[in-house]
Enzyme design. Structure first.
Site, PDB file in Angstrom:
ATOM      1  N   LYS A   1      54.387 -20.880 -47.632  1.00 21.93           N
ATOM      2  CA  LYS A   1      54.392 -22.197 -48.275  1.00 21.93           C
ATOM      3  C   LYS A   1      55.122 -23.273 -47.474  1.00 21.93           C
ATOM      4  CE  LYS A   1      52.687 -23.168 -51.623  1.00 21.93           C
ATOM      5  NZ  LYS A   1      53.077 -22.972 -53.030  1.00 21.93           N
TER       6      LYS A   1
ATOM      7  N   HIS B   1      37.935 -43.480 -57.809  1.00 23.10           N
ATOM      8  CA  HIS B   1      37.780 -42.351 -58.742  1.00 23.10           C
ATOM      9  C   HIS B   1      38.065 -41.024 -58.045  1.00 23.10           C
ATOM     10  CE1 HIS B   1      35.580 -45.172 -61.476  1.00 23.10           C
ATOM     11  NE2 HIS B   1      35.218 -45.679 -60.301  1.00 23.10           N
TER      12      HIS B   1
ATOM     13  N   GLU C   1      57.183 -34.729 -54.629  1.00 20.06           N
ATOM     14  CA  GLU C   1      56.976 -34.347 -56.032  1.00 20.06           C
ATOM     15  C   GLU C   1      58.106 -34.892 -56.903  1.00 20.06           C
ATOM     16  OE1 GLU C   1      55.189 -30.084 -56.260  1.00 20.06           O
ATOM     17  OE2 GLU C   1      56.339 -30.238 -54.421  1.00 20.06           O
TER      18      GLU C   1
ATOM     19  N   SER D   1      58.925 -21.228 -50.203  1.00 13.24           N
ATOM     20  CA  SER D   1      58.881 -20.538 -51.485  1.00 13.24           C
ATOM     21  C   SER D   1      59.694 -19.263 -51.370  1.00 13.24           C
ATOM     22  CB  SER D   1      57.427 -20.218 -51.826  1.00 13.24           C
ATOM     23  OG  SER D   1      57.362 -19.107 -52.703  1.00 13.24           O
TER      24      SER D   1
END
Ligand code: ARG
Length: 459
Positions: free
Chosen positions: A286, A159, A293, A280
């Protein structure tokens, strides 16, 4: 000469097709990549026509040699003409230039229906082999990292809540086995594709006794299709490849998701390598895991390809229907997607660095609660009673804002009389692993054995 419009049909029509029909019907922008297989199967077909009494041996060899030259031209970049409807038309046009009259006999007893089914199957078999090698690279990257981190500990989550301590190797290998199952599915899909349709003609079978067994053997199929109607309309093999790739996509997505989470500052378990991080345009600090992704994102498109194909098949009347031309968009799209993803995921894994101290620090004493309950069970307390007693201890530690290790022995004795002073040793995460040496568990010996089996599969 090669610039002359070439059609495989049209004699029965008074006029030519409307431009809108030509445009919608034209598939060469998608199916051009079938050309090496179209040539291969046409060469086999030419020789088969000799046994069938349609071509003389010299004619067949002229066709075979002509097809070799066609292959050379296409490989060198020869582009299709606007009038080339599909890859079969394109190859046939060039063959007429290269081989002359015998080329006009090649299409005897066959149809583009059995031709495209055969070519697509050959392409799919080859794609399964290519994808298999790339999946092995991802598994190799997992195993290489796993070998470095057998003794490192981290929380395992259920979980997405801290659950129990495990070896980092154990977690890494938890992503190895789904890929191993993907390879089994790819192998099964490849076997599903390895059924030869050639000889089925348009629908009823070839009217010439081509030696189908010989074609099967030469082209590397495992068996020949038993029914010509089924053979030209069957795209089950495409569905099977697409399912295998969709599930592979789901697994890559889950690897991506774990790593994206673990690479966040909040977890801080892993750091993405420079070569597999993006920056970025606005925020200079970043370090983004774009490849992972995209692995997560592409999973959606793979599902879409599978769904599109299944929807195409459902409700089709038997035999070949032009709807089936759409199969290649889905098949090629899905194979292209994983062909891009797999090396990027393998590289992302290979260049990870692990913050072992931080992973270890995330293993808190509350995660030893199950081990404490098991400790009481070993003293013949029922698991139900142990669970209750340990639950009370967890609550007490939580209320006091301290670790389970900081609870006094009086607290333990009060929670259950079966607790002894040796209970504190049980709160050591290493002892949790020591209790889990059964096959498949996270005990270090069991993990080493698992790693040995995984590494052996890569050989
Ligand atoms: N381009 C077609 C396809 O990909 C080839 C088969 C065409 N057959 C036909 N009867 N028009 O399905």
């Amino acid at each position: 000469m090669s610039g002359t419009e070439h059609k495989l049909w049209g004699g029965r029509f008074a006029g030519g097709p409307a431009p809108a029909l030509v445009a919608v019907n034209r598939s060469i922008t998608t199916d051009l990549r079938l050309w090496p297989f179209d040539i291969q199967l046409s060469q086999a077909w030419a020789r088969g026509l000799v046994s069938a009494g349609v071509l003389t041996a010299p004619e067949a060899e002229a066709v075979v040699a002509g097809l070799d030259r066609v292959a050379g031209r296409i490989a060198a970049g020869e582009a299709p003409m606007a009038s080339d409807e599909d890859v079969h038309t394109f190859v046939d046009r060039l063959l007429h230039v290269e081989a002359g009259e015998p080329a006009s006999r090649l299409h005897t007893g066959r149809s583009r229906n059995d031709q495209v089914a055969t070519g697509t199957r050959l392409w799919a078999m080859d794609a399964c082999d290519r994808v298999t090698l790339m999946v092995r690279e991802v598994q190799g990257a997992l195993v290489a990292q796993a070998e470095l981190h057998v003794e490192a500990l981290m929380p395992a989550y259920t979980h997405l809540q801290r659950a129990q301590p495990v070896s980092v190797c154990h977690w890494l290998l938890s992503h190895f086995w789904p890929l191993e199952r993907d390879l089994a599915r790819l192998a099964a899909a490849r076997a599903g594709a390895a059924v030869l349709p050639l000889g089925s003609g348009a629908i009823a079978g070839s009217a010439f006794p081509v030696p189908r067994e010989q074609l099967r053997e030469v082209l590397g199929f495992q068996s020949i299709s038993p029914n010509s109607i089924d053979a030209v309309g069957d795209r089950d093999f495409v569905a099977e490849v697409l399912f295998a790739l969709s599930l592979l996509g789901a697994h890559l997505s889950r690897i991506g998701e774990d790593l994206i989470l673990f690479g966040s500052s909040e977890f801080g378990f892993v750091r993405f390598g420079d070569a597999f991080s993006t920056g970025s345009s606005m925020m200079p600090q970043k370090r983004n895991p774009d490849a992972l992704e995209l692995a997560r994102g592409s999973g959606a498109r793979l599902l879409g390809d599978l769904t599109a194909l299944l929807a195409t098949l459902k409700g089709l009347p038997s035999g070949y229907n032009k709807d089936l031309q759409e199969d290649k968009r889905s098949l090629f799209g899905a194979v292209d997607a994983v062909t891009l993803l797999l090396p990027a995921v393998a590289g992302s894994i290979a260049t990870l660095t692990f913050d072992r101290a931080r992973m270890r620090a995330a293993v808190t004493s509350a995660m030893m609660a199950t081990d404490l309950a098991d400790y009481l069970v070993r003293k013949r307390v029922t698991f139900r009673d142990s669970h209750g007693a340990v639950g009370r201890l967890v609550r007490e530690a939580e209320e006091k804002g301290i670790e389970m290790t900081a609870l006094s022995f009086e607290s333990y004795a009060k929670a259950h009389p079966a607790f002894d002073r040796d209970v504190y040793a049980e709160l050591d995460p290493e002892s949790s692993l020591r209790h889990r040496e059964l096959p498949g568990g996270t005990g270090l010996m069991a993990v080493r054995e698992q790693l040995r089996v995984a590494a052996a599969l890569l050989q």
